[in-house]
Each structure stands twice: as C-alpha cells, then as structure tokens.
Enzyme design. Structure first.
Site, PDB file in Angstrom:
ATOM      1  N   GLU A  47      -5.026   4.841  -1.446  1.00 35.09           N
ATOM      2  CA  GLU A  47      -3.611   4.487  -1.362  1.00 35.09           C
ATOM      3  C   GLU A  47      -2.756   5.737  -1.546  1.00 35.09           C
ATOM      4  OE1 GLU A  47      -0.588   1.614  -3.955  1.00 35.09           O
ATOM      5  OE2 GLU A  47      -2.306   2.562  -4.930  1.00 35.09           O
ATOM      6  N   ASN A 110       4.526   0.693   1.379  1.00 37.05           N
ATOM      7  CA  ASN A 110       3.252   1.267   0.963  1.00 37.05           C
ATOM      8  C   ASN A 110       2.241   0.819   2.013  1.00 37.05           C
ATOM      9  OD1 ASN A 110       0.888   2.057  -0.327  1.00 37.05           O
ATOM     10  ND2 ASN A 110       1.602   1.451  -2.360  1.00 37.05           N
ATOM     11  N   GLU A 148       7.137   0.858  -7.965  1.00 34.86           N
ATOM     12  CA  GLU A 148       6.939   0.485  -6.556  1.00 34.86           C
ATOM     13  C   GLU A 148       8.017  -0.479  -6.065  1.00 34.86           C
ATOM     14  OE1 GLU A 148       3.090  -0.107  -4.631  1.00 34.86           O
ATOM     15  OE2 GLU A 148       2.188   0.167  -6.608  1.00 34.86           O
ATOM     16  N   CYS A 196      -4.504  -1.451  -3.221  1.00 33.72           N
ATOM     17  CA  CYS A 196      -4.411  -1.453  -4.682  1.00 33.72           C
ATOM     18  C   CYS A 196      -4.258  -2.846  -5.283  1.00 33.72           C
ATOM     19  CB  CYS A 196      -3.276  -0.526  -5.122  1.00 33.72           C
ATOM     20  SG  CYS A 196      -3.342  -0.089  -6.886  1.00 33.72           S
ATOM     21  N   ASN A 221      -4.353   3.514  -6.682  1.00 36.30           N
ATOM     22  CA  ASN A 221      -3.922   4.456  -7.715  1.00 36.30           C
ATOM     23  C   ASN A 221      -3.732   3.614  -8.970  1.00 36.30           C
ATOM     24  OD1 ASN A 221      -2.533   7.382  -6.614  1.00 36.30           O
ATOM     25  ND2 ASN A 221      -2.901   5.801  -5.075  1.00 36.30           N
TER      26      ASN A 221
END
Length: 346
Positions: A47, A110, A148, A196, A221
């Site tokens: 990621e 993402n 995020e 993730c 991550n």
C-alpha cells in the site's frame, strides 16, 4: 487440472518523510530484478508503496501534500513510476502496485492497480473502501496519527474480480469452452485486490469469492503500536507489535480459508524517520489457511512461492460449495445496517 504460477510479495522497508520517490522506485526495481532471477510471474507491492505513509502526518500546505500523490489517468506513464512499469514489461512480470491517487477533479484515493506485462496495460484498478483513522489528529502529541479520512475518499470502484492472461498455459478460453461443460478452475486466473484495512472486513473477501476469486492481493502499512487509534489497553511496545502482527496474519489466514483462495500480503514496514514503527509479516497463504511463505525481516525482502490455483477447487466445490449451502435469505442485515443495533433491554 494443475494451474501453477510463481508469485511474490515484495516487502518494502523503512521510507522516511524526505525520501525521494526516485530512490524508492530504484529499490522496487531491484526487487523486481530479483524476482526475475527466481522466475516469478507476479509481484505484489505494498500500500502507498512510493512514499512514507504520509497520513500519519498533519500536512497543511496543498502543494506539499500533492507531492505524495500520483496525478493523471495512467499511473504507468507517471514520470516517478514509469521506470518500474517499464522494467516489469521488459522482464515479463505482472505487478500490483499501491499508491496515493489524485484524480483530475482533485479527489484523493488510496489506490492500487494490476499491471499485465504481456498486455502492457493496467487490467484493473482498486480504491480502498474501508478507510480507518480520523480527520483530525489526536490531542496527545505522542500519539501516532492515522489521517486517511482527511486525505482520502472511500473507494468508488467496488470489489471487481478480473481474469489475468498469460500466467497459466492451456487454459479454457471463451472460444474453446464447450457448451454445458463446467469451466470452474479451468480458465485464466481470477484475482481481486484489497488495501490494508480492507483485509479485516469479511464482506470484501466474500464479494470477491462470489466471483470465483482464486487469488486476493493486498498491501498494508500497519503501525506496531496504534493504541490511540484502536482504543486498546495500555501495553508494552513489544506486546502491541506482537498483537498487530497476530491480527494481520489472523485475518489473512481465516479469510483465505473461508473463501477458498490464495492470498498475498505485502508490508510497507520498518522504522520510518527513526520513530514510526510498522510491522512486517508479508505472507503467501493457501486456500486451506496455511502460511506457505513469509517474510523473515522488516527490510526490503522478496517472499516467493509456487502456488497451484487448482488447490482452490476443493474448498469452492466441496467444503463450502456456496451455490448449495449459502442462505442469503437470512443475511438481510449485512447490506441494510452499518453500526450495531442491540436487542431491546430486558
């Protein structure tokens, strides 16, 4: 019918906030060349592969933030990343690569893509659906943040399974399939991608499973100590990291078994900027939930295994046989409710 392919998780070690993308890409190319020496056909990168995991930082200037994103419709033509895709094409290796995507309208995602070397194009794009964390940083200055929700929008592409050509020879194609004959486990590989936190959500795996997915890929991550984020009990850094690694492996093994598919996880790990600790644990897991191969370090490392996609058939047609045993009339809450609603108090 044996359908063997050689795959690898390309684990990537520490990347600092100031590390240039060019330096990271050179490391990725080095891993790709190692993969070629080992006859690997598919490499899965982590990621947000190209930079440090910037959502742990509060970045105020848009110009500074945009440096962590890739811009434009075609990631394979991005000046920063093109050398990686050029090398993949030259070596004949498919790759799955995670990165921060900025769309022309300014939306941040993402994202990861699957690039086919034989087709010289991206076959599928996935945008992370389950974004963890907060929009604002924690008040505690010692907390490890996860922003995020500040920098990314939940993915809008869903969980689309896709077939990949040229990895397995002598497979059944549309033009060669015989009418009325089952083609389960006989065609080109069916794959899916997650990112993730998605790996913790069984709904995501099941949607892919219902499309016949034989291999699920995801990079991550994951912090070694995210007590503020998870609201967990205070514990030593060593124990917190052990728990994080256990849960990462648990969801991969359990979901691989429950969905009768192989899975490849690839970690962006190590000690970024000498202080942000990310777990390793990159692994390749079988449809029976067994770890076939796993990382031994928290550095750049290639984790390689030969897998036989034929091993998925038993679980899909015997152990679970979803077509005969799933009872969708009983699962109503799954797509009608998000949070918990308890029964009335006694």
């Amino acid at each position: 019918m044996s359908r063997k392919i050689t795959v690898a998780a390309a684990q990537v070690g520490a990347i600092d906030l100031s590390t240039p993308k060019k330096d990271v890409v050179e490391r990725l190319v080095k891993l790709l060349r190692e993969a070629a020496e080992k006859k690997v056909q598919l490499v899965v990168f982590p990621e947000c592969t190209l930079t440090t995991f910037f959502p742990r930082h509060l970045i105020g200037l848009q110009e500074e933030l945009d440096k962590f994103f890739e811009h434009g419709e075609d990631i394979t033509q991005s000046p920063d990343v093109k050398p990686l895709f050029d090398e993949a094409k030259s070596l004949g290796i498919d790759v799955s690569v995670g990165y921060a995507e900025r769309t022309p309208d300014g939306t941040g995602y993402n994202t990861c893509v699957y690039y086919s070397a034989s087709e010289d194009k991206v076959l599928s794009k996935y945008r992370k659906v389950h974004l963890p964390g907060t929009k604002e940083p924690f008040e505690d200055p010692d907390a490890v943040n996860q922003l995020e929700k500040r920098y990314f929008t939940p993915g809008d592409l869903g969980f689309q399974g896709f077939r990949v050509p040229s990895l397995v020879q002598n497979v059944v194609k549309k033009e060669t399939a015989k009418e009325g004959e089952s083609t389960i486990g006989k065609g080109d590989p069916i794959m899916g991608m997650l990112i993730c936190n998605d790996r913790r959500w069984p709904e995501a795996w099941r949607v892919y499973s219902l499309q016949g997915a034989e291999l699920i890929m995801f990079g991550f991550n994951t912090g070694g100590n995210m007590a503020h984020l998870w609201g967990s009990k205070p514990m030593s850094l060593e124990k917190a990291k052990t728990e994080a690694l256990f849960h990462s492996r648990l969801v991969q093994q359990a979901n691989s078994y429950m969905n009768a598919c192989f899975s490849i996880s690839s970690a962006r790990c190590g000690l970024d900027d000498g202080k942000y600790d990310l777990i390793g644990g990159s692994a390749i897991v079988s449809p029976e939930g067994h770890v076939i191969a796993e990382a031994k370090t928290e550095d750049d490392e290639l984790v390689v295994a030969e897998i036989d996609l034929a091993d998925c058939v038993q679980g899909k047609t015997r152990t679970f046989d979803y077509g005969r045993h799933r009872r969708i009339e009983t699962y109503g809450l799954i797509d009608k409710q998000t949070g918990v609603v308890e029964p009335d108090l006694l």
